[in-house]
Design an enzyme around this catalytic site. Structure first.
Site, short mmCIF file in Angstrom:
data_model
loop_
_atom_site.label_atom_id
_atom_site.label_comp_id
_atom_site.label_asym_id
_atom_site.label_seq_id
_atom_site.Cartn_x
_atom_site.Cartn_y
_atom_site.Cartn_z
N ASP A 110 0.85 -1.18 0.00
CA ASP A 110 0.00 0.00 0.00
C ASP A 110 0.90 1.24 0.00
O ASP A 110 2.12 1.13 0.18
CB ASP A 110 -0.86 -0.05 1.27
N GLU A 140 2.66 4.89 -4.00
CA GLU A 140 2.62 5.85 -5.12
C GLU A 140 3.95 6.58 -5.31
O GLU A 140 4.28 6.87 -6.47
CB GLU A 140 1.48 6.84 -4.90
N ASP A 181 -8.98 3.67 -2.46
CA ASP A 181 -9.93 4.11 -1.43
C ASP A 181 -11.21 4.69 -2.01
O ASP A 181 -11.37 5.91 -2.12
CB ASP A 181 -9.26 5.14 -0.52
O1 MIG Z 1 -3.63 6.12 4.70
O2 MIG Z 1 -3.40 0.85 5.75
O3 MIG Z 1 -5.82 2.19 0.44
O4 MIG Z 1 -6.74 -0.01 1.84
O5 MIG Z 1 -6.67 0.11 4.66
C1 MIG Z 1 -4.40 4.99 4.60
C2 MIG Z 1 -4.55 1.62 5.91
C3 MIG Z 1 -3.53 3.80 4.35
C4 MIG Z 1 -4.83 3.07 2.43
C5 MIG Z 1 -5.30 1.85 1.69
C6 MIG Z 1 -6.30 1.13 2.53
C7 MIG Z 1 -5.69 0.74 3.86
C8 MIG Z 1 -5.18 1.98 4.57
N1 MIG Z 1 -4.23 2.69 3.72
#
Ligand code: MIG
Length: 807
Positions: A407, A410, A485
């Site tokens: 996650d 980016e 999200d």
């Molecule tokens: O700033 O890890 O898209 O699926 O649950 C949020 C917490 C960070 C974004 C992800 C989401 C995940 C969440 N993450």
């Protein structure tokens, strides 16, 4: 287009007249008087690469997108110099290059029709601030031409009339039309006069695409740096364009374990251990199938990667093994940011070895993410990827984690403008050192790749499972993905449907959305409708942020639980069908989800359809995306379609109302299809499959269906231990013949098949098996199916046509 930034206000620069031409095997070099060079490479008869230099020299040729396994080779390559053009001919294409200005026009060699021609063609601006050029390309567009592709854009399927940007961006609660979002996939498909071609602009800088928005008859694309470097990929079928693009940028390196195609349950976050076990056990108590449960960031110690919060998870290995005992695979999240903390061995090692990204003038790239201030590994350095892969050893080998979720790659940074690294950050880029302007769009991909390498190594002999949020073209080789999200709204259900189709037509089929919505809370009705759609997506996972209540199959009352269970069960029955579709995707690059336009581009009604899609080869679905609906209108592509629930036959080529109360959704099966089904299991491998079900949908004429199976994990299938069955169905007024050809060395666990004949226009009088009479009466089930031995070669059913009642 974009603003002029250079000092002398030279504006757009263009190539001058061609002064020389040379050929080197499959590459042709056209040099202009002002030092512009076009390198045209014939990769295949249907795939041409165009690469331009404005200085006479090319930088080293390097791309993260192009697969080393991509097919190459052509049957014909002729170059003829004419008065005003060079004419390059392959078996499929004719390409004209204008001597006066280097403009390109590409024609179909079969009928000389024009497919794609430059308007201004290649042009550029000098980039004063960064050096190099802002490279641009413009193409003429025809009335009636349509455009598709571009990865995860949350807009209607047909892109005509819109402009887009590719810059991988963390986009919490994005909406319809938000641009850019998480992925950069600079690939589009043009469809004109029933012929489709693709353009893949392989440039990792910030890129832009304009589909007849700026000017009605011009489509253009440009990048803030790097080369004008694009591939032209011919069809004429859109499905061929997609499979050729997928061949070029790569298919998944191996099949996923079958459990990865089961249902997954996720939340931010399930903790402590007691909660995780409670959720897992509840699935088993309620007999709702589920294969995987996820640990989001709270399992870690202060969000430090590769650590555990020992208060919440005192003995992770024991917990993971208890989950394994009840059929759950545990998937854990790993983010890129490494907390600045000298007690953290990973931080120390990364620092000592110089593995973290630095700013242009030397300081480390420091950014705030979940753990607080962090440094970030430079995943574009092959040594860093190796190191990162090794960090998974304990998690996978010792603790038993079966999948990893990447996650924030980016990369996302909190509380800063742009929500990511500044432009000046330096990257290795596999030995082609550059700034973040060039590396940004591929950073997440390279993180997922390193993760994949770790899983591949430490999960062996089992197959790896990775999921990533950020991606660039080619990421599909390593990992699955989700759409980020989203929000628990009806509009987002539509967006999820479109994004998954769009990614599938961009070579990325292993895709799904956060079912029910990540932000906010769905109503039971919305959740049920979303599960219905998700049951047909390759990646099938409920996920939510958790700050708005529970989002498990049983969270919305008994009647919703029942519906959710019904659709998860349907998914488990269809696993052999989905797995076969995945195999075709991994082998031939055939997308698992087919937008209607991809399914039948010759029918203009499909060119603007968003909601209906075909999953695999034979199942047509259309989610209900509005509240309080008892059905919906949908378009049926040409052909005959059986209602999955009622077996009623519908003729395609028209839009019709379909009943679909909340416990149902529009699902149709193509006449002539053979759909394989497994019994419902609570998780993959729970039961030995003792019998396979085949649902045979009668059709007049001849139709083929396929079934691929293997041991559902491991690599034996690569050595030939798979089972590939081709079924041929021949339907006549008073008979049906079903033939089977099996290849591969895998032995199915079942000895019999229960075959159900749907839509027979006759009453069965006799049955033959492999040329001999077969006692179908004593092999009949209650449900009017007939049991046959698994390895039949042909079955002939004959009967008396049913009398139609005179009306
Ligand atoms: O700033 O890890 O898209 O699926 O649950 C949020 C917490 C960070 C974004 C992800 C989401 C995940 C969440 N993450």
């Amino acid at each position: 287009m974009i603003l002029n930034t250079e000092l002398e206000h030279k504006g757009n620069l263009v190539p001058a007249r061609i002064v020389s031409y040379r050929k080197n095997v499959d590459s042709l070099f056209f040099t202009c008087a002002n030092n512009v060079v076009l390198q045209l490479t014939v990769r295949r008869d249907s795939v041409l690469r165009f690469r331009y230099s404005t200085s006479g020299n090319f930088e080293p040729d390097f791309s993260y997108a192009i697969s080393k396994y991509a097919s190459r080779g052509y049957n014909q390559l002729d170059v003829v110099e004419e008065k005003e053009t060079y004419k390059v001919t392959t078996k499929k294409l004719i390409c004209h290059i204008s001597k006066a200005d280097l403009r390109v026009a590409i024609f179909d060699s079969a009928d000389n029709s024009v497919l794609c021609e430059d308007e201004l063609g290649f042009h550029w601006e000098e980039s004063y601030q960064f050096g190099g050029d802002i490279v641009k390309m413009s193409k003429s567009s025809h009335d009636g031409e349509s455009y598709y592709g571009l990865g995860d854009k949350p807009v209607d399927i047909n892109l005509k009339g819109k402009r887009f940007e590719n810059w991988v961006t963390d986009s919490y609660a994005y909406t319809k039309e938000t641009d850019p979002i998480y992925k950069a996939i600079p690939f589009y498909i043009g469809l004109n006069h029933k012929k489709a071609y693709g353009i893949f602009f392989d440039n990792s800088f910030r890129t832009f695409f304009d589909f007849c928005r700026d000017r009605r008859n011009v489509t253009s694309f440009w990048a803030q740096g790097g080369e004008m470097n694009y591939y032209f990929i011919y069809g004429p079928e859109m499905s061929q364009v997609v499979s050729r693009y997928t061949d070029l940028t790569g298919k998944p390196h191996q099949l996923p374990p079958l459990w990865a195609l089961g249902y997954h349950q996720c939340k931010w976050s399930y903790y402590p251990e007691k909660k995780v076990m409670e959720v897992a056990n509840k699935f088993r108590q309620l007999s709702i199938p589920c294969d995987a449960i996820y640990l989001d960031i709270d399992y870690m110690d202060g969000f430090r990667c590769f650590t555990w919060n020992k208060e919440y998870f005192p003995d992770p290995k024991r917990m993971v093994s208890e989950l394994t005992d009840i059929g759950f695979k545990t998937v854990a999240i790993i983010d890129p940011g490494i907390k600045i903390d000298s007690n953290n061995p990973i931080f120390k090692e990364g620092l000592e070895k110089g593995y973290f990204c630095k700013r242009a003038d030397g300081p480390y790239m420091k950014g705030k993410v979940w753990p607080g201030e962090c440094y970030f590994p430079d995943f574009t350095n092959p040594k860093v990827r190796e190191w990162w892969a090794e960090l998974y050893k304990e998690l996978i080998e010792d603790i038993g984690i079966k999948g990893v979720w990447n996650d924030m790659n980016e990369p996302a940074v909190m509380d800063v403008p742009g929500k990511t690294f500044p432009d000046d950050v330096r990257h290795d880029y596999d030995g082609n050192a550059c700034s973040h302007r060039k590396a940004h769009n591929i950073y997440g991909m390279q993180m997922a790749r390193a993760t994949y390498q770790g899983l591949k190594k430490y999960s062996y002999p089992q197959r790896p499972f990775v999921i990533t949020r950020a991606a660039y073209s080619g990421t599909q080789r390593y990992t699955s993905t989700w759409t980020g999200d989203n929000v628990a709204t009806w509009e987002h259900l539509t967006i999820a449907n479109i994004q998954t189709q769009r990614l599938a037509m961009c070579g990325f089929s292993f895709v799904g959305s956060d079912i029910g919505g990540f932000a906010e809370q769905p109503t039971g009705e919305l959740y049920a409708r979303w599960i219905q759609l998700g049951a047909f997506h390759p990646f099938f996972r409920t996920h939510s942020s958790g700050d708005h209540g529970d989002q498990e199959p049983w969270s919305f009352g008994k009647s919703i639980t029942k519906i959710v269970k019904k659709f998860i069960e349907l998914r488990y029955q269809l696993l052999p069908y989905m797995y076969t579709a995945f195999w075709r995707y991994a082998n031939e690059g055939i997308p698992m989800l087919k937008s209607l336009v991809l399914f039948d581009q010759n029918d203009v009604h499909t060119h603007y359809r968003n909601d209906e899609f075909v999953v695999g080869e034979k199942i047509l679905v259309c989610p209900v995306t509005e509240p309080n609906a008892r059905g919906r209108r949908m378009y049926f592509p040409y052909g005959d379609w059986y209602d999955y629930w009622t077996h009623e036959l519908v003729e395609g080529g028209q839009e019709l109302w379909v009943d679909a109360d909340l416990d149902s959704m529009p699902v149709f099966v193509k006449a002539g299809a053979i759909i394989p089904k497994y019994p419902i299991q609570q998780f993959v491998g729970e039961k030995k499959i003792e019998q396979l079900k085949l649902d045979v949908y009668f059709n007049l004429g001849k139709d083929d269906s396929q079934l691929y199976e293997d041991s559902h994990d491991g690599y034996d299938y690569i050595k030939g231990r798979y089972s590939h069955r081709i079924f041929t169905l021949t339907g006549k007024q008073n008979s049906l013949t079903l033939q089977q050809v099996k290849t591969g060395k895998h032995f199915s666990s079942y000895e019999t098949m229960e075959i159900k004949f749907i839509g027979l226009p006759f009453k069965i009088t006799s049955v033959e098996l492999n040329g001999e009479a077969y006692d179908h009466k004593s092999n009949k089930t209650n449900g009017s199916s007939i049991i046959f031995p698994t390895d039949f070669s042909d079955i002939v059913i004959t009967g008396v046509p049913e009398q139609k009642n005179p009306s």
